[in-house]
Design a protein around this motif. Sequence first.
Motif, PDB file in Angstrom:
ATOM      1  N   ILE A   1      61.088 -63.750 -20.914  1.00  0.00           N
ATOM      2  CA  ILE A   1      62.182 -63.018 -21.565  1.00  0.00           C
ATOM      3  C   ILE A   1      61.796 -62.412 -22.913  1.00  0.00           C
ATOM      4  CG2 ILE A   1      63.883 -64.479 -20.410  1.00  0.00           C
ATOM      5  CD1 ILE A   1      64.365 -65.895 -23.065  1.00  0.00           C
ATOM      6  N   VAL A   2      60.739 -62.897 -23.545  1.00  0.00           N
ATOM      7  CA  VAL A   2      60.317 -62.339 -24.837  1.00  0.00           C
ATOM      8  C   VAL A   2      59.283 -61.241 -24.550  1.00  0.00           C
ATOM      9  CG1 VAL A   2      59.250 -62.794 -27.069  1.00  0.00           C
ATOM     10  CG2 VAL A   2      60.768 -64.507 -26.026  1.00  0.00           C
ATOM     11  N   THR A   3      59.700 -60.008 -24.675  1.00  0.00           N
ATOM     12  CA  THR A   3      58.870 -58.875 -24.239  1.00  0.00           C
ATOM     13  C   THR A   3      57.496 -58.825 -24.897  1.00  0.00           C
ATOM     14  OG1 THR A   3      60.867 -57.613 -23.739  1.00  0.00           O
ATOM     15  CG2 THR A   3      58.810 -56.373 -23.954  1.00  0.00           C
ATOM     16  N   PRO A   4      57.373 -58.974 -26.218  1.00  0.00           N
ATOM     17  CA  PRO A   4      56.027 -58.911 -26.813  1.00  0.00           C
ATOM     18  C   PRO A   4      55.099 -60.008 -26.282  1.00  0.00           C
ATOM     19  CG  PRO A   4      57.706 -58.667 -28.505  1.00  0.00           C
ATOM     20  CD  PRO A   4      58.421 -59.082 -27.259  1.00  0.00           C
ATOM     21  N   PHE A   5      55.649 -61.211 -26.120  1.00  0.00           N
ATOM     22  CA  PHE A   5      54.855 -62.321 -25.592  1.00  0.00           C
ATOM     23  C   PHE A   5      54.447 -62.044 -24.145  1.00  0.00           C
ATOM     24  CE2 PHE A   5      54.865 -67.064 -24.328  1.00  0.00           C
ATOM     25  CZ  PHE A   5      53.513 -67.197 -24.660  1.00  0.00           C
ATOM     26  N   LYS A   6      55.403 -61.561 -23.359  1.00  0.00           N
ATOM     27  CA  LYS A   6      55.120 -61.231 -21.963  1.00  0.00           C
ATOM     28  C   LYS A   6      54.054 -60.142 -21.863  1.00  0.00           C
ATOM     29  CE  LYS A   6      57.387 -59.602 -17.726  1.00  0.00           C
ATOM     30  NZ  LYS A   6      58.697 -59.260 -17.096  1.00  0.00           N
ATOM     31  N   THR A   7      54.176 -59.126 -22.701  1.00  0.00           N
ATOM     32  CA  THR A   7      53.209 -58.018 -22.686  1.00  0.00           C
ATOM     33  C   THR A   7      51.817 -58.511 -23.054  1.00  0.00           C
ATOM     34  OG1 THR A   7      54.954 -56.457 -23.300  1.00  0.00           O
ATOM     35  CG2 THR A   7      52.684 -55.754 -23.655  1.00  0.00           C
ATOM     36  N   TRP A   8      51.749 -59.390 -24.037  1.00  0.00           N
ATOM     37  CA  TRP A   8      50.448 -59.916 -24.451  1.00  0.00           C
ATOM     38  C   TRP A   8      49.815 -60.725 -23.324  1.00  0.00           C
ATOM     39  CZ3 TRP A   8      48.639 -65.012 -25.392  1.00  0.00           C
ATOM     40  CH2 TRP A   8      47.388 -65.067 -26.028  1.00  0.00           C
TER      41      TRP A   8
ATOM     42  N   THR B   1      50.434 -60.582 -20.018  1.00  0.00           N
ATOM     43  CA  THR B   1      50.075 -59.758 -18.859  1.00  0.00           C
ATOM     44  C   THR B   1      48.899 -58.837 -19.160  1.00  0.00           C
ATOM     45  OG1 THR B   1      51.790 -58.164 -19.503  1.00  0.00           O
ATOM     46  CG2 THR B   1      52.384 -59.795 -17.849  1.00  0.00           C
ATOM     47  N   GLY B   2      48.558 -58.679 -20.424  1.00  0.00           N
ATOM     48  CA  GLY B   2      47.409 -57.855 -20.773  1.00  0.00           C
ATOM     49  C   GLY B   2      46.080 -58.464 -20.368  1.00  0.00           C
ATOM     50  N   PHE B   3      46.106 -59.739 -19.985  1.00  0.00           N
ATOM     51  CA  PHE B   3      44.866 -60.423 -19.596  1.00  0.00           C
ATOM     52  C   PHE B   3      44.684 -60.485 -18.078  1.00  0.00           C
ATOM     53  CE2 PHE B   3      45.785 -61.942 -23.840  1.00  0.00           C
ATOM     54  CZ  PHE B   3      44.549 -61.922 -24.453  1.00  0.00           C
ATOM     55  N   ASN B   4      45.485 -59.719 -17.343  1.00  0.00           N
ATOM     56  CA  ASN B   4      45.360 -59.707 -15.886  1.00  0.00           C
ATOM     57  C   ASN B   4      43.998 -59.197 -15.446  1.00  0.00           C
ATOM     58  OD1 ASN B   4      47.968 -60.555 -15.877  1.00  0.00           O
ATOM     59  ND2 ASN B   4      48.798 -58.835 -14.726  1.00  0.00           N
ATOM     60  N   ILE B   5      43.510 -59.777 -14.367  1.00  0.00           N
ATOM     61  CA  ILE B   5      42.285 -59.287 -13.728  1.00  0.00           C
ATOM     62  C   ILE B   5      42.703 -58.540 -12.470  1.00  0.00           C
ATOM     63  CG2 ILE B   5      40.116 -59.928 -12.631  1.00  0.00           C
ATOM     64  CD1 ILE B   5      40.132 -62.471 -14.332  1.00  0.00           C
ATOM     65  N   SER B   6      42.251 -57.326 -12.303  1.00  0.00           N
ATOM     66  CA  SER B   6      42.645 -56.508 -11.158  1.00  0.00           C
ATOM     67  C   SER B   6      41.423 -56.046 -10.388  1.00  0.00           C
ATOM     68  CB  SER B   6      43.461 -55.290 -11.619  1.00  0.00           C
ATOM     69  OG  SER B   6      44.654 -55.690 -12.254  1.00  0.00           O
TER      70      SER B   6
ATOM     71  N   ALA C   1      44.134 -56.245  -5.451  1.00  0.00           N
ATOM     72  CA  ALA C   1      44.609 -57.590  -5.748  1.00  0.00           C
ATOM     73  C   ALA C   1      44.515 -57.811  -7.245  1.00  0.00           C
ATOM     74  CB  ALA C   1      43.787 -58.643  -4.997  1.00  0.00           C
ATOM     75  N   SER C   2      45.270 -58.763  -7.725  1.00  0.00           N
ATOM     76  CA  SER C   2      45.237 -59.064  -9.157  1.00  0.00           C
ATOM     77  C   SER C   2      45.464 -60.555  -9.370  1.00  0.00           C
ATOM     78  CB  SER C   2      46.300 -58.254  -9.907  1.00  0.00           C
ATOM     79  OG  SER C   2      47.600 -58.610  -9.473  1.00  0.00           O
ATOM     80  N   PHE C   3      45.033 -61.019 -10.512  1.00  0.00           N
ATOM     81  CA  PHE C   3      45.202 -62.417 -10.890  1.00  0.00           C
ATOM     82  C   PHE C   3      45.721 -62.461 -12.316  1.00  0.00           C
ATOM     83  CE2 PHE C   3      42.903 -66.376 -12.543  1.00  0.00           C
ATOM     84  CZ  PHE C   3      43.958 -67.201 -12.216  1.00  0.00           C
ATOM     85  N   ALA C   4      46.965 -62.917 -12.460  1.00  0.00           N
ATOM     86  CA  ALA C   4      47.587 -62.989 -13.786  1.00  0.00           C
ATOM     87  C   ALA C   4      47.078 -64.232 -14.505  1.00  0.00           C
ATOM     88  CB  ALA C   4      49.109 -63.022 -13.649  1.00  0.00           C
ATOM     89  N   THR C   5      45.929 -64.100 -15.145  1.00  0.00           N
ATOM     90  CA  THR C   5      45.240 -65.261 -15.710  1.00  0.00           C
ATOM     91  C   THR C   5      46.094 -66.051 -16.686  1.00  0.00           C
ATOM     92  OG1 THR C   5      44.275 -63.754 -17.321  1.00  0.00           O
ATOM     93  CG2 THR C   5      42.936 -64.315 -15.415  1.00  0.00           C
ATOM     94  N   PHE C   6      46.766 -65.378 -17.598  1.00  0.00           N
ATOM     95  CA  PHE C   6      47.569 -66.061 -18.610  1.00  0.00           C
ATOM     96  C   PHE C   6      49.049 -66.097 -18.267  1.00  0.00           C
ATOM     97  CE2 PHE C   6      44.600 -65.533 -22.539  1.00  0.00           C
ATOM     98  CZ  PHE C   6      43.638 -66.289 -21.868  1.00  0.00           C
ATOM     99  N   TYR C   7      49.521 -65.157 -17.453  1.00  0.00           N
ATOM    100  CA  TYR C   7      50.950 -65.067 -17.157  1.00  0.00           C
ATOM    101  C   TYR C   7      51.367 -66.045 -16.058  1.00  0.00           C
ATOM    102  CZ  TYR C   7      55.491 -62.880 -16.203  1.00  0.00           C
ATOM    103  OH  TYR C   7      56.836 -62.636 -16.036  1.00  0.00           O
ATOM    104  N   ALA C   8      50.465 -66.352 -15.140  1.00  0.00           N
ATOM    105  CA  ALA C   8      50.781 -67.284 -14.059  1.00  0.00           C
ATOM    106  C   ALA C   8      51.023 -68.684 -14.631  1.00  0.00           C
ATOM    107  CB  ALA C   8      49.643 -67.315 -13.049  1.00  0.00           C
TER     108      ALA C   8
END
Length: 551
Positions: free
Chosen positions: A336-343, A345-350, A361-368
């Motif tokens: 729910i906190v957009t800046p935190f969420k954006t940060w 999801t910025g570490f996704n591997i695609s 395919a992608s792997f949400a390394t920090f968001y998962a």
Amino acid sequence: MTTLQLIASLTPIISVMVFLVLLKLPASKAMPISMVATGLAAIFIWQMDTRMLAASIVEGLLSALTPLTIIFGAVFLLNTLKYSGAMDTIRAGFTSISADARVQVIIICWLFGSFIEGSAGFGTPAAIGAPLLVLLGVPPIAAAVVALIADSTSVSFGAIGLPVLFGMEQGLIQNGVSMATEQITAHGGNFANYAQFIAMHIITIDLITGSLIPLVVVCVLTGFFGKNKSFKEGLQIWKFALLAGFAFTIPAWLINYLAGPEFPSVIGALIGMAVVIPVAQKGWLLPITPWNDFADNEQLSQDITTEDKPVEARFSQIAAWSPYIIMAALLVLSRIVTPFKTWLTGFNISWTGLLGTELKASFATFYAPGIFFILVCVVGFILFRMKPKAIKQSITVSCGSMLPTIISLGASVPMVKIFLNSGANSAGLQSMPVALADLLANTMGSVWAWVSPIVGIFGAFLSGSATFSNMMFSGLQYSVADNIGMSHALALALQGIGANAGNMMCVMNVVAAATVVGMAGRESEIIRKTMPISLGYALVAGTIAVIWGGF
């Protein structure tokens, strides 16, 4: 579609049923066999492009990284609590609320699980709830079964409303245009408003079906796993169970009506806990004698609850619960906190253009959620002042338990991807799920109110995700509603409810739940218990729709 093609399209379902459910093979054996059978059927009967098939396998292996990290994290956290001694404090805390296992199951799986589902999704509630029940003395198989059944109604609003807001929106898009443009326009030109309208249908039906789930859960607990195998012992707390059901569904209905589908599960669960826990502490609506009479409980739970258990210290309830508190806070903030969420999801591997195809395919390394589990385990090492030996035990035991799960998910997810991507073929056929759904629509349109949620179950069973089930079949549900004169919103609501019901028995969730309670290899036993409940859930929802829609 010829008979052979029909058999080919049903291969994933038939294989899983035969090898996992009927022959009772462990998932680590049944799923690789099923994947091979599906691949052969796709190539030789469906005439699927071989490069697309190979790319689908790669896509599946990469996609499996997210659930694998979640499962490992949940197991890791369980073992951290075990080897630190914090589990004793947690067990004592729940016992102080109520010594009745039926009450503990409702609070942990139905209410706390709904909060986690609303915050994170990803099958996380069962991965957290089932081990907690084991800590309290519930047999591992029983813990996995009831945790899976309880993680159903709240799934519509899981991961901050993702199944409805994203899954259905994407499922209704064809050639870049939404099939529901007219309906969206009628609701202010915003899909979020139409999603809220659909969700109102879902939660209205669930005022009946969902509110009954806590009662169903305790009856399953006592009827299948109690010493006396008595469903009556579950029915003894029917007043409390119905209170717990409505304490969640009524606030969820109000939240969706007022604010939309993002937070009904989160806020509904919090309100539910605020209502139900004091009632449980007072013993209101409960028998005088608590129930905790399991068959072979000590033998079943020994490996997880007592083996090599070091008791280093007694912690306060806040300290013992702090990993879960931090976990829940991180899940909510990350969504729910957009800046935190954006940060994050910025570490996704695609990975794009897999083997020269359009697959990715992608792997949400920090968001998962998996990374959060690991983080709170590290916090637990410090907070609980764990000795190096205890830390080493928690790590090595967690890693050692993962091999069957890696094999199971490493086969089941690629199998699903082959199934979904089978539209790339030289026979001019649609993909297997679309062809099957079309067949159902053409032959069963007159009873679609009952068939519709079965389609949703089918999608979730194979894909492991209510969101993906909605993506696969929302367009089909909308088209069938057009053809038979059924309310579009009602058809989509039944799709969503079916996807929720499928969550109880989908292979990925079952493998995860079995693993975190140390029961890998007994997935077939779990599915045989959850499948009738899943189908019953769909049948009741369909009947309500028939009465509501005048079919």
